[in-house]
Design an enzyme around this catalytic site. Structure first.
Site, PDB file in Angstrom:
ATOM      1  N   CYS A  18      15.993  54.386 -70.964  1.00  0.00           N
ATOM      2  CA  CYS A  18      17.433  54.323 -70.771  1.00  0.00           C
ATOM      3  C   CYS A  18      17.970  53.048 -71.414  1.00  0.00           C
ATOM      4  O   CYS A  18      17.335  51.996 -71.343  1.00  0.00           O
ATOM      5  CB  CYS A  18      17.871  54.333 -69.307  1.00  0.00           C
ATOM      6  N   ARG A  26      16.111  54.387 -76.886  1.00  0.00           N
ATOM      7  CA  ARG A  26      15.498  54.207 -75.569  1.00  0.00           C
ATOM      8  C   ARG A  26      15.554  55.478 -74.729  1.00  0.00           C
ATOM      9  O   ARG A  26      14.912  55.574 -73.681  1.00  0.00           O
ATOM     10  CB  ARG A  26      16.208  53.095 -74.806  1.00  0.00           C
ATOM     11  N   TRP A  41      17.100  58.465 -70.387  1.00  0.00           N
ATOM     12  CA  TRP A  41      15.822  59.163 -70.479  1.00  0.00           C
ATOM     13  C   TRP A  41      15.507  59.581 -69.055  1.00  0.00           C
ATOM     14  O   TRP A  41      15.243  58.745 -68.198  1.00  0.00           O
ATOM     15  CB  TRP A  41      14.754  58.238 -71.043  1.00  0.00           C
ATOM     16  N   ASN A  58      18.770  51.694 -65.172  1.00  0.00           N
ATOM     17  CA  ASN A  58      17.531  51.953 -65.908  1.00  0.00           C
ATOM     18  C   ASN A  58      16.392  51.642 -64.950  1.00  0.00           C
ATOM     19  O   ASN A  58      16.363  50.564 -64.381  1.00  0.00           O
ATOM     20  CB  ASN A  58      17.469  51.035 -67.132  1.00  0.00           C
ATOM     21  N   GLY A  59      15.471  52.588 -64.750  1.00  0.00           N
ATOM     22  CA  GLY A  59      14.341  52.336 -63.853  1.00  0.00           C
ATOM     23  C   GLY A  59      14.232  53.418 -62.801  1.00  0.00           C
ATOM     24  O   GLY A  59      14.760  54.532 -62.973  1.00  0.00           O
ATOM     25  N   GLU A  95      -4.915  57.834 -84.086  1.00  0.00           N
ATOM     26  CA  GLU A  95      -3.519  57.478 -84.377  1.00  0.00           C
ATOM     27  C   GLU A  95      -2.878  58.517 -85.319  1.00  0.00           C
ATOM     28  O   GLU A  95      -1.728  58.909 -85.128  1.00  0.00           O
ATOM     29  CB  GLU A  95      -3.457  56.065 -84.979  1.00  0.00           C
ATOM     30  N   LYS A 144       0.439  60.671 -84.232  1.00  0.00           N
ATOM     31  CA  LYS A 144       1.683  60.681 -85.010  1.00  0.00           C
ATOM     32  C   LYS A 144       2.122  62.116 -85.274  1.00  0.00           C
ATOM     33  O   LYS A 144       3.304  62.433 -85.218  1.00  0.00           O
ATOM     34  CB  LYS A 144       1.482  59.945 -86.348  1.00  0.00           C
ATOM     35  N   GLU A 173       3.418  63.783 -81.953  1.00  0.00           N
ATOM     36  CA  GLU A 173       4.708  63.341 -81.430  1.00  0.00           C
ATOM     37  C   GLU A 173       5.867  63.626 -82.380  1.00  0.00           C
ATOM     38  O   GLU A 173       6.995  63.778 -81.938  1.00  0.00           O
ATOM     39  CB  GLU A 173       4.673  61.867 -81.024  1.00  0.00           C
ATOM     40  N   HIS A 229     -21.344  67.907 -81.394  1.00  0.00           N
ATOM     41  CA  HIS A 229     -21.443  68.036 -79.942  1.00  0.00           C
ATOM     42  C   HIS A 229     -20.330  68.905 -79.377  1.00  0.00           C
ATOM     43  O   HIS A 229     -20.119  68.928 -78.174  1.00  0.00           O
ATOM     44  CB  HIS A 229     -21.429  66.640 -79.298  1.00  0.00           C
ATOM     45  N   LYS A 263      11.560  55.111 -76.558  1.00  0.00           N
ATOM     46  CA  LYS A 263      10.904  54.000 -77.236  1.00  0.00           C
ATOM     47  C   LYS A 263      10.195  53.061 -76.265  1.00  0.00           C
ATOM     48  O   LYS A 263       9.077  52.646 -76.501  1.00  0.00           O
ATOM     49  CB  LYS A 263      11.941  53.234 -78.062  1.00  0.00           C
TER      50      LYS A 263
END
Ligand code: F6R
Length: 614
Positions: free
Chosen positions: A2, A27, A75, A101-102, A484, A488, A491, A507, A609
């Site tokens: 947020c 955010r 968010w 926010n939180g 990584e 990428k 997402e 395996h 973010k």
């Protein structure tokens, strides 16, 4: 998560707030809203979806002019991302508007209490309760600042709250506990933001608040108190990046711009960290050399991409220092009761410096008396503030939600830390350290050459546009790069993608190989012959089963052509540093593929973010 903005001054608050929200949209972008204080009442608008939706509402039904206002980009945590749950939230009589926010952890019991007192709550959020409590406190004659103090005393959890009172247009009041909040200090105007991007076009003078503090901004000034009402002081600082650094600079996406900024970011991360002879000086590491000599175990904690930087760090740190190094996902760390002593060094890696999981792990480590060193990109953020020492990565603002230059500079900072420890403890010779430092200094040029060949990666993305699944293989430090590369793609392109240690193939994962399946293979440099040859064998094995092999391999490595459907050339560097080069083609590929698939590369679905909730 947020983004929050507050403004008081001579300008139209709506314009300032909307512009601030635009810069904070990374955010969270589930909904956006704004509230203004105008003629003794709150005027507000909010809308689900991206900021553009709110702007449309505002253009169709303009709010009255006002010079005091707050805003929010969400968010979602509690309650679906719809219009009702969007912030701001109002009190029972619409006297107060509040953004948050939180997470307020005890909101259920507080909600029951205010409902029993006859308040009508409209949303499913944990936030709305705080607006109602504030309004109740104001009705007893408290100022907005005093009311905020009373409310904060009752809240548990992590929160930044920003509020305005319809009856007092002169002030915006904000409070923070475990959530980010900075103040922008202007002339005749002042600002609140989740980070400085919110007000950077108006002022570069900022103030960070401490834990459990309340700030009141008016046109004339800024006043800080603790939750207990005692006068307090924030820490003033000057922001050394400007608006243009936060804009796209001609690229279609922030992410692409940030990928192309990596040569400069690496150079900046190295700046001032060594003398001419290659001897390292890490001035910000406020842990004494004696204490560093006593370290007998290192635990790296981080999440997501930063965790992969930690995996790379482990190989380098153990090799150079001979100190055992574990790497742990921050959200798993404290729950498994890790063995921490005074001689354990915990290294917390975080681009944003606000990741709640990492922050909680840091607090746990410090309670156990271990020293914590942060590797962080965001000056003044919570994680470095709560750590014993920090190495800033100096990558500049990272706006694209997917981390790129943040990651590359995290690896560079981790190398510097490993080399510094080796220097202090005498586990590597000075000329060996100087050689690695010299090699690091060459990395910007190497990365630039990869970027110069971006068109080949874009052509590959075009070819693979129809892929349903993509695999990534690596060994040694190439393994975290495989992870990584896969992250990428997940997402950004919303594709099934997996990274594997190539040795693990037989395996189990080799069963996934089918004709035409694209597999990226990171081949270790020839310096480590066994590693190199074993990777080549793995490539042969999957090729024999029909995989389409895309091989990242250093220049002039002969004999790989016959097993590779596509070759991506990497510079000749030593094994431990190869990740800095090898990740770049994978970033370019993911960015391009997602872009071709029509996805929002900078704001992928469901992500934010800074993950400021656990
Ligand atoms: C992926 C990504 C995330 C972050 C993770 C930690 O591209 O960006 O996986 O790496 O959320 O964030 P920081 O580094 O801010 O702690």
């Amino acid at each position: 998560m947020c983004g929050i903005v507050g403004y008081v001054g001579p300008k139209q608050a709506q314009d300032v707030v909307i512009e601030g929200l635009r810069r904070l949209e990374y955010r969270g972008y589930d909904s956006a809203g704004v509230a203004l204080v105008s003629d003794g009442r709150i005027a507000w608008a909010k809308k689900a979806g991206k900021l553009a939706n709110l702007e449309k509402v505002l253009s169709e039904s303009p709010l009255p002019g006002a010079t005091t206002g707050i805003g929010h980009t969400r968010w979602a945590t509690h309650g679906a991302p719809n219009d009702t749950n969007a912030h701001p939230h109002l009190g029972n009589d619409a006297r107060v508007a509040l953004v948050h926010n939180g997470i307020i952890e005890n909101f259920a019991e507080l909600r029951a209490e205010v409902e029993a007192a006859g308040h009508e709550l409209r949303s499913e959020t944990d936030t709305e309760i705080a607006a109602h409590l504030l309004e109740s406190a104001l009705s007893t004659g408290a100022t907005l600042t005093g009311a905020m103090q009373q409310v904060c005393a009752r809240l548990e959890g992590a929160f930044t709250l920003v509020a305005v009172d319809a009856e007092d247009p002169s002030r915006v009041v904000a409070a923070r506990r475990n959530s980010p909040l900075v103040v922008g200090i202007g002339e005749g105007e002042n600002f609140i933001g989740s980070d400085v991007a919110a007000f950077i076009e108006h002022t570069r003078e900022a103030m960070e608040l401490g834990q459990d503090q309340i700030v009141t901004i008016t046109r004339e000034g800024v006043e800080v108190i603790g939750f207990d009402g005692a006068p307090a002081e924030g820490t003033r600082y000057h922001v050394d990046w400007d608006l243009s650094a936060a804009e796209k600079g001609g690229f279609d996406w922030f992410m692409r711009k940030e990928i192309f900024e990596q040569p400069r970011a690496i150079a900046d991360a190295l700046l001032g960290r060594h003398d001419r002879s290659g001897r390292l000086q890490l001035d910000e590491v406020r842990i004494s050399d004696d204490e560093l000599r006593e370290v007998d175990k290192i635990i790296v904690i981080a999440c997501g991409t930063a965790f992969y930087a930690g995996l790379v760090a482990k190989y380098a740190i153990e090799h150079w220092t001979r100190i055992p190094c574990e790497v742990e996902l921050a959200h798993e760390f404290r729950y498994r009761d890790p063995i921490l002593t005074r001689s354990t060094l915990v290294v917390a890696i975080s681009q944003s410096g606000e990741t709640a999981d990492t922050l909680m792990a840091i607090r746990h480590a410090r309670q156990q008396r271990s020293k914590v060193l942060a590797i962080c990109n965001t000056n003044g953020s919570t994680i470095p503030r709560e750590s014993d020492a920090v190495i800033y990565t100096h990558a500049g603002p990272e706006i694209g939600v997917a981390s790129t230059k943040g990651f590359i500079t995290q690896m560079v900072a981790a190398y510097l830390l490993g080399l510094y420890l080796a220097q202090v403890r005498g586990t590597s010779y000075a000329d060996e350290i100087a050689r690695v430092v010299a090699e690091l200094r060459d990395m910007p040029d190497h990365v630039q050459r990869i970027l110069d060949g971006a068109d080949d990666l874009y052509a590959l993305a075009e070819e693979l546009e129809g892929a349903r699944s993509v695999l990534f293989l690596g060994r040694h430090v190439g393994f975290p790069i495989a992870l990584e590369g896969a992250l990428k793609l997940k997402e950004l392109a919303y594709l099934h993608a997996e990274g594997f240690a190539a040795g693990e193939l037989k395996h189990g994962p080799i069963a996934l190989i089918e004709p035409g399946l694209p597999v990226f293979c990171v081949v270790p440099p020839r310096g480590r012959d066994q590693l190199h040859d074993k990777m080549v064998s793995a490539i042969q094995e999957i090729r024999a089963r029909g995989a389409r092999t895309i091989v990242l391999v250093e220049d002039d490595d002969p004999g790989i052509e016959e097993f590779a459907d596509t070759i991506i050339r990497l510079p000749r560097v030593s094994t431990l540093l190869q990740p800095v080069a090898a990740v770049v083609p994978l970033q370019l590929f993911a960015c391009e593929l997602a872009s071709r698939l029509g996805h929002d590369v900078d704001q992928p679905r469901n992500l934010a973010k800074s993950v400021t909730v656990e």
